[in-house]
Scaffold this active site. Structure first.
Site, mmCIF file in Angstrom:
data_model
loop_
_atom_site.group_PDB
_atom_site.id
_atom_site.type_symbol
_atom_site.label_atom_id
_atom_site.label_comp_id
_atom_site.label_asym_id
_atom_site.label_seq_id
_atom_site.Cartn_x
_atom_site.Cartn_y
_atom_site.Cartn_z
ATOM 1 C CE LYS A 71 -8.617 -18.588 -3.131
ATOM 2 N NZ LYS A 71 -7.539 -17.701 -3.606
ATOM 3 N NE ARG A 120 -3.998 -3.307 1.313
ATOM 4 C CZ ARG A 120 -4.570 -4.498 1.334
ATOM 5 N NH1 ARG A 120 -5.369 -4.808 2.333
ATOM 6 N NH2 ARG A 120 -4.353 -5.365 0.377
ATOM 7 C CB SER A 157 -10.796 -8.695 2.824
ATOM 8 O OG SER A 157 -11.288 -7.637 2.060
HETATM 9 P P1 ADP Z 1 -7.748 -9.152 -4.359
HETATM 10 O O1 ADP Z 1 -7.961 -10.547 -3.874
HETATM 11 O O2 ADP Z 1 -8.007 -8.977 -5.810
HETATM 12 O O3 ADP Z 1 -6.462 -8.501 -3.908
HETATM 13 P P2 ADP Z 1 -9.123 -7.527 -2.388
HETATM 14 O O4 ADP Z 1 -10.591 -7.509 -2.186
HETATM 15 O O5 ADP Z 1 -8.278 -7.991 -1.273
HETATM 16 O O6 ADP Z 1 -8.946 -8.369 -3.712
HETATM 17 O O7 ADP Z 1 -8.623 -6.087 -2.818
HETATM 18 C C1 ADP Z 1 -9.100 -5.440 -3.962
HETATM 19 C C2 ADP Z 1 -8.254 -4.203 -4.213
HETATM 20 O O8 ADP Z 1 -8.436 -3.289 -3.146
HETATM 21 C C3 ADP Z 1 -6.754 -4.485 -4.279
HETATM 22 O O9 ADP Z 1 -6.167 -3.612 -5.225
HETATM 23 C C4 ADP Z 1 -6.283 -4.130 -2.891
HETATM 24 O O10 ADP Z 1 -4.916 -3.753 -2.889
HETATM 25 C C5 ADP Z 1 -7.188 -2.952 -2.593
HETATM 26 N N1 ADP Z 1 -7.368 -2.736 -1.166
HETATM 27 C C6 ADP Z 1 -7.687 -3.646 -0.224
HETATM 28 N N2 ADP Z 1 -7.784 -3.070 0.988
HETATM 29 C C7 ADP Z 1 -7.492 -1.762 0.803
HETATM 30 C C8 ADP Z 1 -7.393 -0.634 1.686
HETATM 31 N N3 ADP Z 1 -7.578 -0.757 2.992
HETATM 32 N N4 ADP Z 1 -7.080 0.558 1.151
HETATM 33 C C9 ADP Z 1 -6.867 0.670 -0.177
HETATM 34 N N5 ADP Z 1 -6.929 -0.336 -1.054
HETATM 35 C C10 ADP Z 1 -7.246 -1.544 -0.576
#
Ligand code: ADP
Length: 175
Positions: A71, A120, A157
């Site tokens: 991916k 969240r 993200s």
């Molecule tokens: P994944 O693909 O493993 O979910 P992410 O980069 O999207 O990876 O997120 C990594 C971690 O950070 C996850 O536990 C996600 O829930 C948390 N996370 C993402 N955005 C936020 C935010 N704005 N506040 C708190 N935690 C977050």
């Protein structure tokens, strides 16, 4: 990292030391080495908030950029690692790595005490509960779930990628 305490399979830290009356946690209130795994594509203010709060609990935080060779991400893994490394250049308690494969395998290889995740929404929570359960069953490693700070609760993200795709400046969402 050295002690027995950080070894995978050693006595569970949370139930034992924190929960047992007035016994202080080992090494002050240090929780050993926490692993914050994620895609971090890109690493946002929400992620940085979780790292900051995790540093108040753990002695060290390993931010691990997980990737899947099949991916392709938005940013390359190298870019993500370099950006996060730069961010924490002055914080020796934070290290940044990349990995592929199971998070628990990485955790076992790196003497991790607990996995750190942020939530969240209730949807996040259900997913994290499942992952925490699977990871604990596979390895005995617990997951610490930190609730998102309200000001970052809508930040993801994927929203950043979407906005960037339409040439919107996303710098206000990035640390
Ligand atoms: P994944 O693909 O493993 O979910 P992410 O980069 O999207 O990876 O997120 C990594 C971690 O950070 C996850 O536990 C996600 O829930 C948390 N996370 C993402 N955005 C936020 C935010 N704005 N506040 C708190 N935690 C977050």
């Amino acid at each position: 990292m050295n002690s027995e305490y950080n070894k995978v399979g050693s006595e569970p830290f949370l139930g034992q030391e924190v929960g047992s009356g007035n016994t202080p946690p080992p090494r002050g209130r240090g929780w050993g080495r926490g692993l914050f795994p994620g895609s971090f594509d890109p690493f946002t203010l929400g992620h940085a908030d979780i790292v900051k709060r995790a540093l108040g609990l753990f002695d060290e935080v390993v931010v691990a950029v997980g990737y899947n060779e099949q991916k392709k991400g938005w940013l390359s893994v190298e870019e993500r690692v370099a950006t996060i490394k730069k961010l924490y250049a002055d914080e020796p308690r934070v290290t940044v790595e990349s990995y592929t494969g199971l998070t628990v395998d990485f955790a076992k290889e790196h003497g991790i005490t607990a996995i750190i995740r942020g939530v969240r929404t209730t949807a996040d929570f259900e997913y994290e509960m499942q992952m925490a359960d699977v990871n604990r069953q596979l390895s005995g490693i617990e997951t610490i779930i930190l609730p998102a700070s309200p000001q970052f609760a809508s930040l993801s993200s994927s929203v950043c990628r979407e906005l960037a795709h339409f040439h919107h400046d996303i710098s206000e969402f990035l640390p």
